[in-house]
Design a protein around this motif. Structure first.
Motif, short mmCIF file in Angstrom:
data_model
loop_
_atom_site.label_atom_id
_atom_site.label_comp_id
_atom_site.label_asym_id
_atom_site.label_seq_id
_atom_site.Cartn_x
_atom_site.Cartn_y
_atom_site.Cartn_z
N UNK A 103 25.49 -11.47 40.42
CA UNK A 103 25.73 -12.86 40.00
C UNK A 103 25.32 -13.79 41.15
N UNK A 104 24.02 -14.03 41.33
CA UNK A 104 23.57 -14.87 42.45
C UNK A 104 23.88 -16.32 42.18
N UNK A 105 23.96 -17.07 43.25
CA UNK A 105 24.15 -18.52 43.17
C UNK A 105 22.76 -19.18 43.21
N UNK A 106 22.34 -19.73 42.09
CA UNK A 106 20.97 -20.28 41.99
C UNK A 106 20.96 -21.73 42.49
N UNK A 107 19.91 -22.07 43.22
CA UNK A 107 19.67 -23.45 43.64
C UNK A 107 18.41 -23.92 42.92
N UNK A 108 18.61 -24.56 41.70
CA UNK A 108 17.45 -24.86 40.88
C UNK A 108 16.68 -26.07 41.36
N UNK A 109 17.27 -26.88 42.21
CA UNK A 109 16.51 -28.04 42.71
C UNK A 109 15.31 -27.59 43.51
N UNK A 110 15.46 -26.46 44.26
CA UNK A 110 14.35 -26.00 45.09
C UNK A 110 13.24 -25.38 44.26
N UNK A 204 20.86 -21.24 34.09
CA UNK A 204 19.50 -21.77 34.18
C UNK A 204 19.25 -22.83 33.09
N UNK A 205 19.72 -22.56 31.87
CA UNK A 205 19.51 -23.51 30.76
C UNK A 205 20.30 -24.79 30.94
N UNK A 206 21.32 -24.77 31.81
CA UNK A 206 22.07 -25.99 32.12
C UNK A 206 21.58 -26.68 33.37
N UNK A 207 20.60 -26.10 34.05
CA UNK A 207 20.14 -26.62 35.34
C UNK A 207 19.05 -27.67 35.15
N UNK A 208 18.80 -28.51 36.15
CA UNK A 208 17.73 -29.51 36.06
C UNK A 208 16.35 -28.90 35.90
N UNK A 209 16.16 -27.66 36.37
CA UNK A 209 14.85 -27.03 36.23
C UNK A 209 14.47 -26.94 34.76
N UNK A 210 15.40 -26.53 33.92
CA UNK A 210 15.12 -26.43 32.48
C UNK A 210 15.25 -27.78 31.78
N UNK A 211 16.29 -28.53 32.11
CA UNK A 211 16.53 -29.79 31.39
C UNK A 211 15.41 -30.79 31.59
N UNK A 244 20.82 -24.44 23.68
CA UNK A 244 20.30 -25.46 24.61
C UNK A 244 19.43 -26.46 23.87
N UNK A 245 18.62 -26.00 22.91
CA UNK A 245 17.75 -26.92 22.18
C UNK A 245 18.49 -27.65 21.07
N UNK A 246 19.49 -27.02 20.49
CA UNK A 246 20.21 -27.67 19.41
C UNK A 246 21.08 -28.82 19.91
N UNK A 247 21.33 -28.85 21.24
CA UNK A 247 22.07 -29.98 21.80
C UNK A 247 21.33 -31.29 21.59
N UNK A 248 19.99 -31.23 21.49
CA UNK A 248 19.20 -32.44 21.24
C UNK A 248 18.71 -32.49 19.78
N UNK A 249 19.39 -31.73 18.89
CA UNK A 249 19.06 -31.73 17.47
C UNK A 249 17.61 -31.39 17.21
N UNK A 250 17.11 -30.37 17.91
CA UNK A 250 15.70 -30.00 17.77
C UNK A 250 15.37 -29.50 16.38
N UNK A 251 16.35 -28.99 15.63
CA UNK A 251 16.05 -28.47 14.30
C UNK A 251 15.57 -29.54 13.34
N UNK A 252 15.77 -30.81 13.68
CA UNK A 252 15.32 -31.90 12.82
C UNK A 252 13.85 -32.20 12.99
N UNK A 253 13.19 -31.68 14.01
CA UNK A 253 11.81 -32.05 14.32
C UNK A 253 10.88 -30.88 13.99
N UNK A 254 9.80 -31.12 13.26
CA UNK A 254 8.89 -30.03 12.87
C UNK A 254 8.25 -29.33 14.05
#
Length: 609
Positions: A103-110, A204-211, A244-254
């Motif tokens: 369980x490493x501690x990721x630093x996604x900013x770098x 990772x999906x909650x980190x700024x790298x992905x967002x 992660x994608x459904x948080x922005x309602x991606x299912x509504x977009x083709x």
């Protein structure tokens, strides 16, 4: 300055970080779809410069040891060096053994930063430390360049699917997001290679790298390629990506549908995500019991009112449907009944109760169902007899050039007037009065002229017949001098007699309404007597004398022109001096404005006036 350095804009040989930075700067102005040849030259220069820089770096390093110590077992929490995660993968392919999951501690900013110098060798500790530069190197330089070319090809191929949005994005921020997209894709591959746990994937999906690149279509296309090449990716990880994608309602977009198909998303998953995001559900769970009770009671009351309203609306709708069905049946039945009763074919017109004879389609009349049809009752009420009377009187007025005014009706199509006003001149219409009487007599003898009562109250009244209800008025300038209701008939002799007296009667009416005779003779001291018409040249005047009530002596003569618009007041002793029309105009002129009649010109020769 020689090739490939001049193509990259470098003054001479440089290290890998400088080469990558120069290549990224040139990519901002050299797009594959806009300048394919320039992009190929730039990419070839980048490959050659990277190859030379790697050779120079390898020549200055010691050869790697023949045997490497075994990698340490995975610990619960180890520190990952993310500077090395974003280094381009140019080192030779000497991959260490895969460490145990931890369980490493990721630093996604770098992950979004590119270092100017290669990472330094870590000092040895009691447990061996990983060489992350070697960990992320994928094979020989040909494999590395093939991977980059594949990502670029995927990017340009998918631009065709999302061309308008891609052009808009490039206009807004150019190519600044492409390095972040590459960093996020390399992190995805790293997580998959290291067999990271679902918890690490969610971090990772909650980190700024992905967002920062989640909505970038380049990243979406590369993520689709990543998923299509890894069909055995665990369902938990696919569910985490979907969340992660459904948080922005991606299912509504083709644009996200291909991605959702690769994730294996079902409708149940979409509904589950919608319920999880529902704010009112979460609020309801947090309400105390008393508030839930109050809301439940309110909703019950609202549902009760809604049910009552729905029931009323349903009954109204049923009544409307029944009325429409009855109207449809009536439009089929009415022409048959009308033909049986009037002896000619009929057709249905535009509206529900509007019909017309087939021989005269423009003669509209109304017919609506009323009661049951029997021998004594037709089963309907109609305005057709009144319309026939209207047509006959209009044709009569047109033939004789008489002024006919229709009154006492709504003037809507299909309605018959209740009154007919014939405006006649004061002289010369005796034949017209006689002809009108003959026409009305002929109409009264027609079978259709006798109609059932409008609103019968009992069984006996259903058998009663009466003439069509209307009234004929004989008038002059809107003032009626004879009235003939249809149920009483038109008395031609009486009408002609009253017509002969119409001129003097109008003169008396003007004197009474204006008060002119009261000023001449004194109120209550006189009577008005009719006299024979007076002929002066081509003009005829109707005469009325103002006679003293006590002595019976005529004091003032009133002469009304045959047109009814001019009145002359002459003292009786001056009548012997009247030999022409000019003699009548020697008095004082004035005007009278009377209701219905309008303006009347008065020439007064009576002294003192």
């Amino acid at each position: 300055m020689s090739w490939p350095w001049n193509e990259l804009g470098l003054p001479g040989p440089a290290g890998l970080p400088d080469i990558r930075s120069a290549y990224a700067r040139r990519l901002k102005t050299t797009h594959p779809e806009e300048d394919p040849e320039g992009f190929q030259r730039l990419h070839a220069a980048y490959q050659e410069a990277s190859r030379r820089a790697r050779r120079a770096r390898q020549a200055g390093q010691e050869a790697p040891p023949a045997h490497r110590p075994a990698p340490p077992a995975r610990q619960e929490a180890s520190e990952w060096d993310y500077d090395a995660l974003l280094e381009d993968q140019e080192a030779p392919n000497h991959s260490p053994q895969k460490p145990e999951p931890q369980e490493p501690e990721w630093n996604y900013d770098e992950l979004l930063e590119e270092e100017a110098t290669p990472p330094q060798e870590a000092e040895e500790e009691e447990a061996p430390e990983w060489d992350f530069e070697r960990l992320f190197a994928e094979g020989e330089e040909e494999a590395q360049e093939a991977r980059r070319r594949r990502l670029e090809d995927l990017r340009h191929k998918n631009w065709a699917r999302y061309a308008p949005q891609a052009r808009q994005r490039r206009e807004l921020d150019g190519e600044d997001a492409w390095p972040a997209v590459l960093a996020a894709v390399r992190t995805l591959e790293l997580l998959e290679r290291c067999d990271a746990s679902p918890a690490q994937w969610r971090r990772f999906l909650d980190s700024p790298v992905f967002l920062s690149v989640r909505a970038d279509m380049d990243f979406v296309f590369l993520l689709e390629d990543f998923l299509s090449q890894r069909p055995d990716l665990s369902p938990e990880i696919r569910r985490a990506v979907f969340d992660a994608y459904e948080l922005q309602n991606a299912s509504k977009y083709p644009a996200y549908r291909p991605l959702y198909r690769l994730l294996g998303v079902k409708r149940a998953d979409t509904r589950r995500a919608a319920r999880a995001k529902s704010s009112w559900r979460n609020a309801w769970r947090g309400y105390p019991l008393w508030r839930k009770t109050v809301l439940a009671v309110c909703f019950t009351i609202l549902a009760l009112f809604f049910s009552i309203g729905l029931g009323v609306n349903l009954r109204s709708a049923q009544a409307e449907r029944a009325a429409r069905r009855a109207a449809e049946r009536w439009t089929e039945t009415a022409p048959q009944w009308l033909e049986e009763d009037f002896g000619e074919p009929f057709i249905h017109a535009a509206s529900q109760d509007m019909f017309a004879p087939a021989a005269d389609p423009d003669l509209y009349f109304r017919a609506s169902p009323y009661g049951e049809r029997s021998e004594d009752w037709p089963g309907y009420q109609t305005s057709y007899p009144g319309i026939l009377v209207k047509r006959a009187l209009e044709n009569f007025a047109e033939e004789r050039e008489l002024d006919l005014e229709l009154a006492a009706y709504s003037r809507e199509t299909g309605d018959a007037p209740g009154a007919y006003l014939f405006n006649l001149p004061l002289l010369g219409a005796e034949e017209d009065v006689a002809a009108l009487g003959a026409l009305l007599e002929e109409l009264s003898r027609q079978e259709w002229h006798q109609v059932p009562l409008n609103n019968p109250r009992d069984e006996s009244e259903y058998r009663v017949r009466e003439p069509v209800k209307y009234t004929v008025f004989l008038c002059h300038r809107g003032l009626a001098f004879y009235e003939a209701p249809s149920d009483e008939g038109f008395d031609t002799e009486e009408a002609r007699s009253l017509y002969a007296q119409a001129g003097p009667a109008l003169c008396r009416w003007i004197l009474e309404q204006s008060g002119l005779a009261d000023r001449h003779l004194g109120e209550g001291t006189y009577v008005l007597q009719d006299r024979e018409p007076l002929e002066l040249g081509d003009h005829t005047f109707h005469q009325v004398s103002g006679v003293d009530q006590d002595s019976g002596e005529a004091r003032v003569r009133y002469l009304l022109a045959s047109g009814g618009g001019s009145l002359f007041c002459v003292p009786e002793e001056r009548m012997a001096e009247i030999h022409s029309v000019i003699d009548l105009y020697r008095g004082t002129p004035r005007t009278l404005e009377l209701d219905k009649l309008g303006l009347v010109m008065v020439t007064d020769q009576v002294p003192g006036e």
